[in-house]
Design an enzyme around this catalytic site. Structure first.
Site, PDB file in Angstrom:
ATOM      1  N   GLY A 169       0.827  -1.202   0.000  1.00 45.24           N
ATOM      2  CA  GLY A 169       0.000   0.000   0.000  1.00 45.24           C
ATOM      3  C   GLY A 169       0.858   1.247   0.000  1.00 45.24           C
ATOM      4  N   GLY A 170       0.552   2.153   0.920  1.00 47.26           N
ATOM      5  CA  GLY A 170       1.244   3.440   0.981  1.00 47.26           C
ATOM      6  C   GLY A 170       2.735   3.309   1.175  1.00 47.26           C
ATOM      7  N   GLY A 404      22.513   4.066 -33.978  1.00 48.24           N
ATOM      8  CA  GLY A 404      22.100   5.037 -32.954  1.00 48.24           C
ATOM      9  C   GLY A 404      22.709   4.711 -31.610  1.00 48.24           C
ATOM     10  N   ALA A 405      22.942   3.425 -31.379  1.00 52.77           N
ATOM     11  CA  ALA A 405      23.493   3.029 -30.078  1.00 52.77           C
ATOM     12  C   ALA A 405      24.904   3.592 -29.901  1.00 52.77           C
ATOM     13  CB  ALA A 405      23.487   1.516 -29.949  1.00 52.77           C
TER      14      ALA A 405
HETATM   15  C1  HXC Z   1      -2.871  -1.500  11.850  1.00 50.52           C
HETATM   16  C2  HXC Z   1      -1.844  -3.491  11.458  1.00 50.52           C
HETATM   17  C3  HXC Z   1      -1.765  -3.207  10.078  1.00 50.52           C
HETATM   18  C4  HXC Z   1      -2.299  -1.980   9.633  1.00 50.52           C
HETATM   19  C5  HXC Z   1      -0.866  -5.113  10.396  1.00 50.52           C
HETATM   20  N1  HXC Z   1      -1.277  -4.694  11.594  1.00 50.52           N
HETATM   21  N2  HXC Z   1      -1.158  -4.239   9.443  1.00 50.52           N
HETATM   22  N3  HXC Z   1      -2.391  -2.638  12.330  1.00 50.52           N
HETATM   23  N4  HXC Z   1      -2.835  -1.145  10.546  1.00 50.52           N
HETATM   24  N5  HXC Z   1      -2.235  -1.625   8.338  1.00 50.52           N
HETATM   25  C6  HXC Z   1      -1.142  -5.389  12.889  1.00 50.52           C
HETATM   26  C7  HXC Z   1      -2.002  -6.613  12.995  1.00 50.52           C
HETATM   27  O1  HXC Z   1      -3.265  -6.245  13.474  1.00 50.52           O
HETATM   28  C8  HXC Z   1      -1.217  -7.444  14.011  1.00 50.52           C
HETATM   29  O2  HXC Z   1      -1.462  -6.936  15.301  1.00 50.52           O
HETATM   30  C9  HXC Z   1       0.218  -7.133  13.668  1.00 50.52           C
HETATM   31  O3  HXC Z   1       0.177  -5.892  12.960  1.00 50.52           O
HETATM   32  C10 HXC Z   1       0.851  -8.178  12.789  1.00 50.52           C
HETATM   33  O4  HXC Z   1       0.006  -8.418  11.677  1.00 50.52           O
HETATM   34  P1  HXC Z   1      -0.350  -9.885  11.166  1.00 50.52           P
HETATM   35  O5  HXC Z   1      -1.463  -9.734  10.197  1.00 50.52           O
HETATM   36  O6  HXC Z   1      -0.561 -10.787  12.326  1.00 50.52           O
HETATM   37  O7  HXC Z   1       1.022 -10.283  10.454  1.00 50.52           O
HETATM   38  P2  HXC Z   1       1.241 -11.178   9.162  1.00 50.52           P
HETATM   39  O8  HXC Z   1       0.366 -12.392   9.216  1.00 50.52           O
HETATM   40  O9  HXC Z   1       2.710 -11.348   9.064  1.00 50.52           O
HETATM   41  O10 HXC Z   1       0.711 -10.293   7.952  1.00 50.52           O
HETATM   42  C11 HXC Z   1       1.352  -9.084   7.591  1.00 50.52           C
HETATM   43  C12 HXC Z   1       0.480  -8.290   6.588  1.00 50.52           C
HETATM   44  C13 HXC Z   1      -0.954  -8.138   7.187  1.00 50.52           C
HETATM   45  C14 HXC Z   1       0.423  -9.040   5.282  1.00 50.52           C
HETATM   46  C15 HXC Z   1       1.163  -6.952   6.369  1.00 50.52           C
HETATM   47  O11 HXC Z   1      -0.841  -7.637   8.522  1.00 50.52           O
HETATM   48  C16 HXC Z   1      -1.797  -7.212   6.405  1.00 50.52           C
HETATM   49  O12 HXC Z   1      -2.321  -7.555   5.348  1.00 50.52           O
HETATM   50  N6  HXC Z   1      -2.025  -5.995   6.934  1.00 50.52           N
HETATM   51  C17 HXC Z   1      -2.875  -5.027   6.335  1.00 50.52           C
HETATM   52  C18 HXC Z   1      -2.237  -4.456   5.104  1.00 50.52           C
HETATM   53  C19 HXC Z   1      -3.050  -3.349   4.528  1.00 50.52           C
HETATM   54  O13 HXC Z   1      -4.116  -3.581   3.935  1.00 50.52           O
HETATM   55  N7  HXC Z   1      -2.638  -2.113   4.801  1.00 50.52           N
HETATM   56  C20 HXC Z   1      -3.332  -0.919   4.361  1.00 50.52           C
HETATM   57  C21 HXC Z   1      -2.862  -0.676   2.929  1.00 50.52           C
HETATM   58  S1  HXC Z   1      -3.687   0.677   2.255  1.00 50.52           S
HETATM   59  P3  HXC Z   1      -1.308  -7.837  16.596  1.00 50.52           P
HETATM   60  O14 HXC Z   1      -1.765  -6.960  17.700  1.00 50.52           O
HETATM   61  O15 HXC Z   1      -2.160  -9.045  16.366  1.00 50.52           O
HETATM   62  O16 HXC Z   1       0.158  -8.185  16.702  1.00 50.52           O
HETATM   63  C22 HXC Z   1      -2.581   1.880   2.319  1.00 50.52           C
HETATM   64  C23 HXC Z   1      -3.086   3.099   1.696  1.00 50.52           C
HETATM   65  C24 HXC Z   1      -2.086   4.207   1.798  1.00 50.52           C
HETATM   66  O17 HXC Z   1      -1.488   1.723   2.779  1.00 50.52           O
HETATM   67  C25 HXC Z   1      -1.989   4.910   0.490  1.00 50.52           C
HETATM   68  C26 HXC Z   1      -1.147   6.155   0.606  1.00 50.52           C
HETATM   69  C27 HXC Z   1      -0.699   6.580  -0.752  1.00 50.52           C
END
Ligand code: HXC
Length: 510
Positions: A169-170, A404-405
């Site tokens: 994502g971001g 050209g290269a």
């Molecule tokens: C808050 C988050 C988080 C998030 C993970 N965590 N991503 N908390 N915001 N974006 C937390 C989980 O709740 C968890 O908390 C801990 O981090 C570890 O995550 P897990 O899922 O248990 O780890 P894993 O299985 O290794 O998976 C990692 C992951 C997954 C693939 C990154 O966490 C995931 O898909 N996260 C969401 C990704 C996402 O959609 N992000 C937003 C993108 S949109 P605990 O307390 O259980 O340890 C974006 C837009 C911005 O970024 C654009 C700007 C230009």
């Protein structure tokens, strides 16, 4: 008094623990170091000064007011690499998955601004789940503020991103705007949208690894400039890379004392180019034999291998090397190799790193795939990059410099300062066979006549002397003396002054 000091220690210890021992153990179990361990490996021992260790998020939604962890998922500060200042931020996956809150973003921005103001490289270590989902727009704003700083710092200080876990994502766009991205094999992945979203939108089923693993980005997409086997190796290599670079565009790369003789001849280079012009040879051998102590830091070694880019030193002075690789696709210029080299040339020019170009190029890659993909615009990137570059430019044509290269590859016409050719060089519009088939088409049915024409064309053009007679080549040099000649030439360019007409910025074909 004592208890106040103890409280500080206690708060520090709590902050250092990040998301807690369980999450640290889980990080280790995945083969990854923690954010702080990474900084320790990256920087000189004991040099790290941490900033904003006690920053906490400000979110009060979804019960977040009860979940505050000092540092808020990113460790920031500065330290040294072999005694030279660098700024660093390292995302802590154990704290809310390293996700970005407004407070977390502010920490990174503070470091970015300090790095820019004080003229020192910034290294970002990524291991995070993107925007902090509980924070919404504050998180998005934080990303945009980081992107802005990345843009302002581009070309002023080196910016390096190391991906050591998820980067989604971001999180992907800040690395994308930095100078170099490195990844760790099997534990890191980068994508704009993950496998679940991909499946929902396109019905495509793909794993994290196949969508954005190190292999994908270091070999296929070219997004990453290198991939390493584990965190330790990656961090050690970043230290090595920093040694080649200046701290900013106001600085020159620190000359490194070398034990390699500047006058060293390499007799083996006299037989590097095979007699048969269609036979490949390894251009990397030439690079390794010319640079100091065969120390060459290759950028994007697994992507567009038909061109080689990387940093080496000549008598202690960093140079950026660009070289066609006859071993892969005969060293042809295509979309990927043009983009790869153009970006590298622009980095070197921005940071006053002299360019050394080794040329053995049969031309641009023909075909619909290339033309439909925009070869014209992509090839023009490299042409543009070389033409606008004002750093010292040294060129050695080892064999083919066709069409050209020839113009593109740091030719005299693009303000090449010192252009040499080996006696084996062939500087022509195209290879002899192709040339006679076009200009003597009427004789196509007479193979003997055609062969005679080919021999005539070869004798006339398949050499460096026509170009040398026009002054397009400054000298024809013996291959064994290449290192010596380049070092001498580089010395003459030490005080080179050349600038382009004033402009707000150029409009390189994107
Ligand atoms: C808050 C988050 C988080 C998030 C993970 N965590 N991503 N908390 N915001 N974006 C937390 C989980 O709740 C968890 O908390 C801990 O981090 C570890 O995550 P897990 O899922 O248990 O780890 P894993 O299985 O290794 O998976 C990692 C992951 C997954 C693939 C990154 O966490 C995931 O898909 N996260 C969401 C990704 C996402 O959609 N992000 C937003 C993108 S949109 P605990 O307390 O259980 O340890 C974006 C837009 C911005 O970024 C654009 C700007 C230009």
């Amino acid at each position: 008094m004592q208890h106040i000091l103890e409280e500080l220690e206690c708060r520090r210890a709590q902050a250092r623990l990040g998301g807690g021992e369980k999450r640290i153990a889980s990080q280790h179990a995945k083969g990854k170091l923690t954010a702080r361990e990474r900084i320790e490996v990256l920087l000189d021992e004991g040099s790290f000064e941490e900033t904003d260790m006690f920053v906490e998020h400000r979110c009060t939604d979804f019960g977040m007011e009860n979940q505050k962890i000092p540092g808020d998922g990113v460790v920031t500060g500065h330290g040294t690499i072999n005694g030279r200042l660098v700024y660093v931020f390292s995302k802590d996956f154990t704290v809310f998955g390293g996700s970005l809150s407004g407070a977390h973003a502010s920490k990174i921005i503070k470091i970015q601004k300090m790095a820019l103001q004080n003229g020192a490289p910034i290294i970002g270590v990524f291991d995070a789940g993107g925007a902090r989902i509980q924070e919404g727009v504050e998180s998005l704003a934080g990303y945009a503020d980081i992107f802005l700083q990345n843009t302002l710092a581009s070309g002023v200080i080196p910016q390096i991103s190391v991906i050591m876990g998820p980067c989604a994502g971001g999180d992907v766009y800040s690395p994308a705007m930095t100078d170099f991205i490195f990844m760790v094999r099997d534990t890191s992945y980068m994508y704009v949208t993950g496998p679940e979203v991909v499946k929902t939108v396109t019905n495509e089923v793909v794993t994290h690894e196949d969508l954005g693993g190190a292999r994908v980005h270091a070999q296929k997409s070219g997004v990453a400039d290198g991939a390493f086997d584990n965190d330790l190796e990656a961090l050690a290599q970043i230290r090595r890379l920093i040694d080649f670079l200046p701290l900013s565009n106001r600085d020159r790369p620190a000359p490194r004392k070398t034990f390699d003789d500047a006058m060293r001849d390499e007799a083996s280079l006299d037989s590097l180019v095979p007699a048969n012009p269609n036979k490949p040879y390894d251009m990397k051998e030439l690079i390794l034999k010319v640079v100091d102590e065969a120390d060459f830091f290759e950028i994007s070694p697994d992507y567009a291998k038909n061109i080689i880019t990387g940093f080496g030193r000549l008598d202690g002075q960093t140079v950026g090397v660009v070289a066609n690789q006859p071993q892969v696709l005969a060293g042809v210029l295509d979309i990927d190799s043009s983009r790869k080299a153009a970006r590298f040339v622009r980095f070197c020019d921005a940071f006053e790193i002299p360019l050394v170009t080794f040329v053995d190029v049969p031309g641009f890659m023909p075909g619909t795939k290339q033309e439909y993909g925009g070869l014209i615009k992509h090839g023009a990137k490299l042409l543009f990059a070389y033409a606008e570059a004002t750093v010292p430019k040294l060129t050695v044509i080892t064999r083919k410099a066709y069409g050209g290269a020839y113009d593109v590859m740091s030719s005299k016409h693009l303000r090449g300062d010192v252009n040499y050719a080996w006696p084996t060089a062939e500087i022509a519009v195209m290879g002899a066979k192709g040339a006679v088939e076009i200009i003597f088409r009427a004789e196509a049915k007479d193979p003997e006549a055609l062969a005679a024409r080919e021999a005539e064309y070869k004798a006339r053009f398949a050499n460096p002397f026509v170009a040398a007679s026009r002054g397009y080549i400054d000298d024809v040099i013996m291959p064994h003396g290449t290192r010596r000649r380049l070092i001498k030439a580089l010395k003459t360019l030490k005080n080179k002054q050349l600038s382009n007409p004033w402009k707000k910025h150029d409009n390189i074909p994107l």
